[in-house]
Design a protein around this motif. Structure first.
Motif, mmCIF file in Angstrom:
data_model
loop_
_atom_site.group_PDB
_atom_site.id
_atom_site.type_symbol
_atom_site.label_atom_id
_atom_site.label_comp_id
_atom_site.label_asym_id
_atom_site.label_seq_id
_atom_site.Cartn_x
_atom_site.Cartn_y
_atom_site.Cartn_z
ATOM 1 N N HIS A 113 -11.388 5.007 -50.914
ATOM 2 C CA HIS A 113 -12.369 4.846 -49.694
ATOM 3 C C HIS A 113 -12.791 3.391 -49.605
ATOM 4 O O HIS A 113 -13.144 2.778 -48.593
ATOM 5 N N ASP A 114 -13.240 2.481 -50.878
ATOM 6 C CA ASP A 114 -13.904 1.350 -50.481
ATOM 7 C C ASP A 114 -12.605 0.516 -50.153
ATOM 8 O O ASP A 114 -12.926 -0.516 -49.342
ATOM 9 N N ALA A 115 -11.636 0.674 -50.540
ATOM 10 C CA ALA A 115 -10.278 -0.312 -50.549
ATOM 11 C C ALA A 115 -9.848 -0.127 -49.077
ATOM 12 O O ALA A 115 -9.610 -1.105 -48.429
ATOM 13 N N LEU A 116 -10.285 0.937 -48.386
ATOM 14 C CA LEU A 116 -9.912 1.294 -47.024
ATOM 15 C C LEU A 116 -10.932 0.841 -46.157
ATOM 16 O O LEU A 116 -10.732 1.090 -44.903
ATOM 17 N N GLY A 117 -11.843 0.156 -46.571
ATOM 18 C CA GLY A 117 -13.111 -0.282 -45.651
ATOM 19 C C GLY A 117 -13.890 0.855 -45.363
ATOM 20 O O GLY A 117 -14.717 0.650 -44.152
ATOM 21 N N GLY A 118 -13.870 2.143 -45.893
ATOM 22 C CA GLY A 118 -14.866 3.195 -45.485
ATOM 23 C C GLY A 118 -16.325 2.787 -45.653
ATOM 24 O O GLY A 118 -16.588 2.217 -46.710
ATOM 25 N N SER A 171 -20.624 10.569 -47.995
ATOM 26 C CA SER A 171 -19.644 11.605 -47.785
ATOM 27 C C SER A 171 -18.436 11.312 -48.775
ATOM 28 O O SER A 171 -17.831 12.186 -49.394
ATOM 29 N N ALA A 172 -18.300 10.205 -49.229
ATOM 30 C CA ALA A 172 -17.131 9.868 -50.254
ATOM 31 C C ALA A 172 -17.536 10.478 -51.556
ATOM 32 O O ALA A 172 -16.997 10.959 -52.446
ATOM 33 N N LEU A 173 -18.956 10.119 -52.025
ATOM 34 C CA LEU A 173 -19.479 10.649 -52.908
ATOM 35 C C LEU A 173 -19.469 12.105 -53.190
ATOM 36 O O LEU A 173 -18.902 12.816 -54.265
ATOM 37 N N LEU A 227 -20.603 17.504 -45.852
ATOM 38 C CA LEU A 227 -20.125 16.294 -45.334
ATOM 39 C C LEU A 227 -20.824 16.135 -43.763
ATOM 40 O O LEU A 227 -20.341 16.911 -43.235
ATOM 41 N N GLU A 228 -21.228 14.969 -43.846
ATOM 42 C CA GLU A 228 -21.743 14.580 -42.401
ATOM 43 C C GLU A 228 -21.032 13.452 -41.570
ATOM 44 O O GLU A 228 -21.131 12.342 -41.523
ATOM 45 N N THR A 229 -19.544 14.068 -41.439
ATOM 46 C CA THR A 229 -18.615 13.074 -40.975
ATOM 47 C C THR A 229 -17.579 13.800 -40.098
ATOM 48 O O THR A 229 -17.441 14.889 -40.545
ATOM 49 N N PRO A 230 -17.173 12.908 -39.239
ATOM 50 C CA PRO A 230 -16.114 13.817 -38.367
ATOM 51 C C PRO A 230 -15.041 14.193 -38.877
ATOM 52 O O PRO A 230 -13.995 15.040 -38.664
#
Length: 349
Positions: free
Chosen positions: A60-65, A70-72, A148-151
């Motif tokens: 997630h971090d490497a992809l610039g998220g 939500s990742a956690l 998750l509060e994400t699309p």
């Protein structure tokens, strides 16, 4: 963060701990024994490598998220999925120990024996408890993803569902191979390995990270392919450790796979060799003792099967690293995945 970390991400553990505290409190209002089930499920989630959360967060971090919350949450969900499948796996294999201590089924069975229940009933109680604990944790995975509060929430649900669907196919085949209910060629075993481990342990966390980071379909496809290769490599080493590993490092008995008659590529390579045929009658014997297990290990070494698996591990490590380098992924993520491939191939626990 990187996948080189040896400790679990503290924030992921916080999500997991809060979730279990909530469920234990709810279970307490229903029945003491049900609350005990949840407490032991929480204990079962402790002590692991947290491979899947680390993999998801690093990707997630490497992809610039930018959606760390939500990742956690997704990372915690994949760790609960791992725990659920381990609980089910222990029941299917008849194992009572996990990570060097009694597992959930073993703990409930031991308590029942201490309370005066007969051996068969105590064993059935332990198995039922392990099965139900795995069931409620699979439900918990989707409950966490629903937060998750994400699309990407729907996409992550579908990734979890797909990984479970594929993993069940692999587990079903694995049990069938061990019992002799399904014929198993080397190609069948390879397919089972890709399904049972690669999907939920590597491909799915990487794909979930890409979905949350909104990285697009090309990245999703690349991570699916790379994750499948890494998972296959992981299972190859796992099968070796299941026979030749050190229990204090693996947390599992090195007799389990031999007693179960587990069909792996290691065994497939040995089957037509004279050294293995002389001891094959011991393989799959539930009463197998340490001396006879040593005879089986000696035969696997003598016939060259162990050496062949090591050669295969090196071959697949090299291919995985080349494919990672060629993938359309950010350079930092490629470096992380290459390093992970080497650690998987060389691990001893």
């Amino acid at each position: 963060m990187t996948m080189n970390e040896t400790t679990a991400p503290g924030a992921v553990d916080d999500v997991i701990d809060a979730f279990f505290a909530e469920r234990i409190a709810r279970a307490d209002r229903l029945a003491p024994s049900y609350a005990a089930l949840w407490r032991r499920a929480a204990e079962a989630s402790l002590g692991g490598k947290r491979l899947r959360p680390r993999l998801l967060l690093a990707a997630h971090d490497a992809l610039g998220g930018g959606d760390r919350v939500s990742a956690l949450t997704a990372a915690a969900a994949f760790e609960l999925l791992h725990t659920a499948l381990l609980l089910h796996d222990d029941v299917l294999d008849g194992d009572l120990v996990r990570r060097g201590r009694p597992n959930l089924a073993g703990g409930f069975a031991a308590d029942a024996l201490d309370d005066g229940l007969g051996g068969a009933a105590a064993s059935a109680w332990g198995e039922a408890s392990g099965l139900l604990a795995g069931d409620v944790l699979i439900s918990a995975v989707h409950a966490l993803v629903a937060r998750l509060e994400t699309p990407a929430r729907r996409a992550v649900h579908e990734i979890v569902d797909d990984s479970l669907f594929v993993t069940a196919a692999g587990e079903h085949a694995d049990v069938g191979f061990g019992l002799g209910a399904i014929p198993a060629s080397a190609a069948d075993i390879v397919r089972m390995m890709e399904q049972k481990t690669a999907s939920y342990s590597f491909a799915a966390p990487l794909r979930a990270a890409a979905a949350i980071a909104e990285a697009g379909p090309d990245v999703d496809g690349a991570l699916h392919r790379v994750g499948t290769q890494l998972g296959f490599l992981y299972q190859l080493r796992d099968d070796v450790l299941g026979v030749f590993g050190a229990e204090e490092r693996t947390g599992k008995s090195v007799l389990g796979d031999l007693r179960e008659g587990k069909r792996t590529l290691l065994i497939a390579f040995a089957e037509e060799q004279p050294a293995w045929r002389r001891v094959r009658h011991l393989f799959g014997r539930r009463s197998l003792e340490a001396d006879d297990a040593a005879r089986l290990r000696d035969a696997l070494l003598a016939c060259g099967a162990a050496e062949e698996i090591e050669r295969l591990i090196d071959e697949h490590r090299g291919q995985a690293c080349r494919d990672i380098e060629d993938a359309s992924l950010p350079a930092p993520l490629r470096r992380e995945l290459v390093a992970l491939a080497h650690r998987i191939a060389e691990r001893d626990g």
